[in-house]
Design a protein around this motif. Sequence first.
Motif, PDB file in Angstrom:
ATOM      1  N   ALA A 149      15.692  -1.319   2.250  1.00 17.10           N
ATOM      2  CA  ALA A 149      17.072  -0.864   2.050  1.00 17.10           C
ATOM      3  C   ALA A 149      17.512  -0.040   2.899  1.00 17.10           C
ATOM      4  O   ALA A 149      17.096   0.751   3.517  1.00 17.10           O
ATOM      5  CB  ALA A 149      16.964  -0.311   0.653  1.00 17.10           C
ATOM      6  N   LYS A 154       5.578   3.473  -8.927  1.00 12.75           N
ATOM      7  CA  LYS A 154       5.276   2.072  -9.585  1.00 12.75           C
ATOM      8  C   LYS A 154       3.832   1.457  -9.198  1.00 12.75           C
ATOM      9  O   LYS A 154       3.435   0.535  -9.737  1.00 12.75           O
ATOM     10  CB  LYS A 154       6.263   0.877  -9.130  1.00 12.75           C
ATOM     11  CG  LYS A 154       7.812   1.278  -9.716  1.00 12.75           C
ATOM     12  CD  LYS A 154       8.673   0.016  -9.347  1.00 12.75           C
ATOM     13  CE  LYS A 154       8.871  -0.139  -8.014  1.00 12.75           C
ATOM     14  NZ  LYS A 154       9.717  -1.427  -7.623  1.00 12.75           N
ATOM     15  N   GLN A 204      12.309  -6.512   4.511  1.00 14.18           N
ATOM     16  CA  GLN A 204      12.393  -6.212   2.878  1.00 14.18           C
ATOM     17  C   GLN A 204      12.599  -4.694   2.598  1.00 14.18           C
ATOM     18  O   GLN A 204      11.648  -3.803   2.374  1.00 14.18           O
ATOM     19  CB  GLN A 204      10.971  -6.605   2.221  1.00 14.18           C
ATOM     20  CG  GLN A 204      11.073  -8.131   2.228  1.00 14.18           C
ATOM     21  CD  GLN A 204      10.107  -8.744   1.171  1.00 14.18           C
ATOM     22  OE1 GLN A 204       9.371  -8.024   0.663  1.00 14.18           O
ATOM     23  NE2 GLN A 204      10.099 -10.210   1.178  1.00 14.18           N
ATOM     24  N   SER A 210      11.253   0.087   1.064  1.00 11.84           N
ATOM     25  CA  SER A 210      11.202  -0.044  -0.378  1.00 11.84           C
ATOM     26  C   SER A 210      10.321  -1.387  -0.787  1.00 11.84           C
ATOM     27  O   SER A 210       9.968  -1.652  -2.059  1.00 11.84           O
ATOM     28  CB  SER A 210      12.478   0.026  -1.040  1.00 11.84           C
ATOM     29  OG  SER A 210      13.419  -1.127  -0.549  1.00 11.84           O
ATOM     30  N   GLY A 211      10.433  -2.297   0.070  1.00 12.17           N
ATOM     31  CA  GLY A 211      10.125  -3.791  -0.450  1.00 12.17           C
ATOM     32  C   GLY A 211      10.953  -4.445  -0.868  1.00 12.17           C
ATOM     33  O   GLY A 211      10.830  -5.641  -1.553  1.00 12.17           O
ATOM     34  N   ARG A 212      12.121  -4.014  -1.068  1.00 11.30           N
ATOM     35  CA  ARG A 212      13.434  -4.825  -1.479  1.00 11.30           C
ATOM     36  C   ARG A 212      14.657  -4.834  -0.478  1.00 11.30           C
ATOM     37  O   ARG A 212      15.252  -3.630  -0.182  1.00 11.30           O
ATOM     38  CB  ARG A 212      13.994  -4.026  -2.922  1.00 11.30           C
ATOM     39  CG  ARG A 212      12.905  -3.849  -4.126  1.00 11.30           C
ATOM     40  CD  ARG A 212      13.517  -3.312  -5.328  1.00 11.30           C
ATOM     41  NE  ARG A 212      13.934  -1.908  -5.118  1.00 11.30           N
ATOM     42  CZ  ARG A 212      13.135  -0.756  -5.042  1.00 11.30           C
ATOM     43  NH1 ARG A 212      11.934  -1.159  -5.020  1.00 11.30           N
ATOM     44  NH2 ARG A 212      13.888   0.371  -4.870  1.00 11.30           N
ATOM     45  N   PRO A 213      14.978  -5.851  -0.292  1.00  9.93           N
ATOM     46  CA  PRO A 213      16.127  -5.873   0.971  1.00  9.93           C
ATOM     47  C   PRO A 213      17.584  -5.565   0.285  1.00  9.93           C
ATOM     48  O   PRO A 213      18.017  -6.076  -0.688  1.00  9.93           O
ATOM     49  CB  PRO A 213      15.907  -7.298   1.398  1.00  9.93           C
ATOM     50  CG  PRO A 213      15.490  -8.289   0.390  1.00  9.93           C
ATOM     51  CD  PRO A 213      14.371  -7.305  -0.619  1.00  9.93           C
ATOM     52  N   TYR A 214      18.123  -4.642   0.988  1.00  3.86           N
ATOM     53  CA  TYR A 214      19.505  -4.338   0.606  1.00  3.86           C
ATOM     54  C   TYR A 214      20.324  -3.558   1.738  1.00  3.86           C
ATOM     55  O   TYR A 214      19.390  -2.889   2.452  1.00  3.86           O
ATOM     56  CB  TYR A 214      19.439  -3.370  -0.550  1.00  3.86           C
ATOM     57  CG  TYR A 214      20.730  -3.573  -1.467  1.00  3.86           C
ATOM     58  CD1 TYR A 214      21.035  -4.211  -2.637  1.00  3.86           C
ATOM     59  CD2 TYR A 214      21.942  -2.704  -1.024  1.00  3.86           C
ATOM     60  CE1 TYR A 214      22.362  -4.343  -3.090  1.00  3.86           C
ATOM     61  CE2 TYR A 214      23.305  -2.788  -1.650  1.00  3.86           C
ATOM     62  CZ  TYR A 214      23.462  -3.636  -2.690  1.00  3.86           C
ATOM     63  OH  TYR A 214      24.644  -3.641  -3.196  1.00  3.86           O
ATOM     64  N   LEU A 258       4.834  -1.317  -3.240  1.00  4.80           N
ATOM     65  CA  LEU A 258       6.290  -1.154  -2.328  1.00  4.80           C
ATOM     66  C   LEU A 258       5.939  -2.804  -1.780  1.00  4.80           C
ATOM     67  O   LEU A 258       5.377  -2.844  -1.076  1.00  4.80           O
ATOM     68  CB  LEU A 258       5.758  -0.038  -1.130  1.00  4.80           C
ATOM     69  CG  LEU A 258       6.429   1.235  -1.556  1.00  4.80           C
ATOM     70  CD1 LEU A 258       5.868   2.338  -0.613  1.00  4.80           C
ATOM     71  CD2 LEU A 258       7.843   1.445  -2.039  1.00  4.80           C
ATOM     72  N   ASP A 293      15.144   2.999   3.523  1.00  2.00           N
ATOM     73  CA  ASP A 293      13.986   3.124   2.329  1.00  2.00           C
ATOM     74  C   ASP A 293      13.166   1.847   2.490  1.00  2.00           C
ATOM     75  O   ASP A 293      13.455   0.848   2.533  1.00  2.00           O
ATOM     76  CB  ASP A 293      14.679   3.275   0.874  1.00  2.00           C
ATOM     77  CG  ASP A 293      13.520   3.123  -0.272  1.00  2.00           C
ATOM     78  OD1 ASP A 293      12.255   3.481   0.112  1.00  2.00           O
ATOM     79  OD2 ASP A 293      13.935   3.029  -1.320  1.00  2.00           O
ATOM     80  N   SER A 345       5.112   5.808  -3.950  1.00  2.00           N
ATOM     81  CA  SER A 345       5.789   4.921  -5.244  1.00  2.00           C
ATOM     82  C   SER A 345       5.064   5.194  -6.410  1.00  2.00           C
ATOM     83  O   SER A 345       4.002   5.152  -6.564  1.00  2.00           O
ATOM     84  CB  SER A 345       5.763   3.358  -4.711  1.00  2.00           C
ATOM     85  OG  SER A 345       6.271   2.774  -5.993  1.00  2.00           O
ATOM     86  N   ARG A 379       7.796  -5.748   9.010  1.00  2.00           N
ATOM     87  CA  ARG A 379       7.116  -5.737   7.850  1.00  2.00           C
ATOM     88  C   ARG A 379       5.625  -6.028   7.897  1.00  2.00           C
ATOM     89  O   ARG A 379       4.886  -5.384   7.181  1.00  2.00           O
ATOM     90  CB  ARG A 379       7.680  -6.947   6.947  1.00  2.00           C
ATOM     91  CG  ARG A 379       7.227  -6.744   5.487  1.00  2.00           C
ATOM     92  CD  ARG A 379       7.683  -8.197   4.661  1.00  2.00           C
ATOM     93  NE  ARG A 379       7.198  -8.032   3.456  1.00  2.00           N
ATOM     94  CZ  ARG A 379       7.146  -9.240   2.838  1.00  2.00           C
ATOM     95  NH1 ARG A 379       7.535 -10.237   3.233  1.00  2.00           N
ATOM     96  NH2 ARG A 379       6.454  -9.396   1.542  1.00  2.00           N
TER      97      ARG A 379
END
Length: 200
Positions: free
Chosen positions: A153, A197, A151, A114-118, A200, A112, A195, A83
């Motif tokens: 996906a 938005k 972080q 994405s900045g979002r962990p999944y 990211l 991805d 992005s 990261r």
Amino acid sequence: MTREARVGRVERTTKETSVLVEINLDGSGKVDVATGVGFYDHMLDQLGRHGLFDLTVKTDGDLHIDSHHTIEDTALALGAAFRQALGDKVGIYRFGNCTVPLDESLAQVTVDLSGRPYLVHTEPENMAPMIGAYDTTMTRHILESFVAQAQIALHVHVPYGRNAHHIVECQFKALARALRYASEHDTRAAGILPSTKGAL
């Protein structure tokens, strides 16, 4: 215009382990890894070489208990270093996927940044429980730990396979390539954050 080197360096020390991870996303696949768990070293070697990441990992853990803390803390530090190395993510592809066969086994990985962990992870059940000192149930936990700190996906699917070594190894090879593709710079997107938005 010369880009800044995308490198990450993380040191993590607890009462259970001492970990140093260094990664260069724009490397040539030079790997220097020593965790004390031979098969894990082999998998991290796959990650660096097939991702073309220069990767150094030095872990001193409580292997007199078992390999769990060593494997987990290394994965956490690796995710954090990845990261860090990604930086602002401007101009990267963001998404990557790769399918890798290894004899009778097949791994499909999609990522991805994405900045979002999944994490979504599936692999064949009833694998051999151990590969040397490596507990095969740790593969999912490695990915969970990496995803939490990086972080990102991550979807990893092994629809079939028989040999535990092959099942785990094809996952790491496919992960390496997917991360490589996602983190590479897109010449058409120079200066653009991928992005809508704006973050990211």
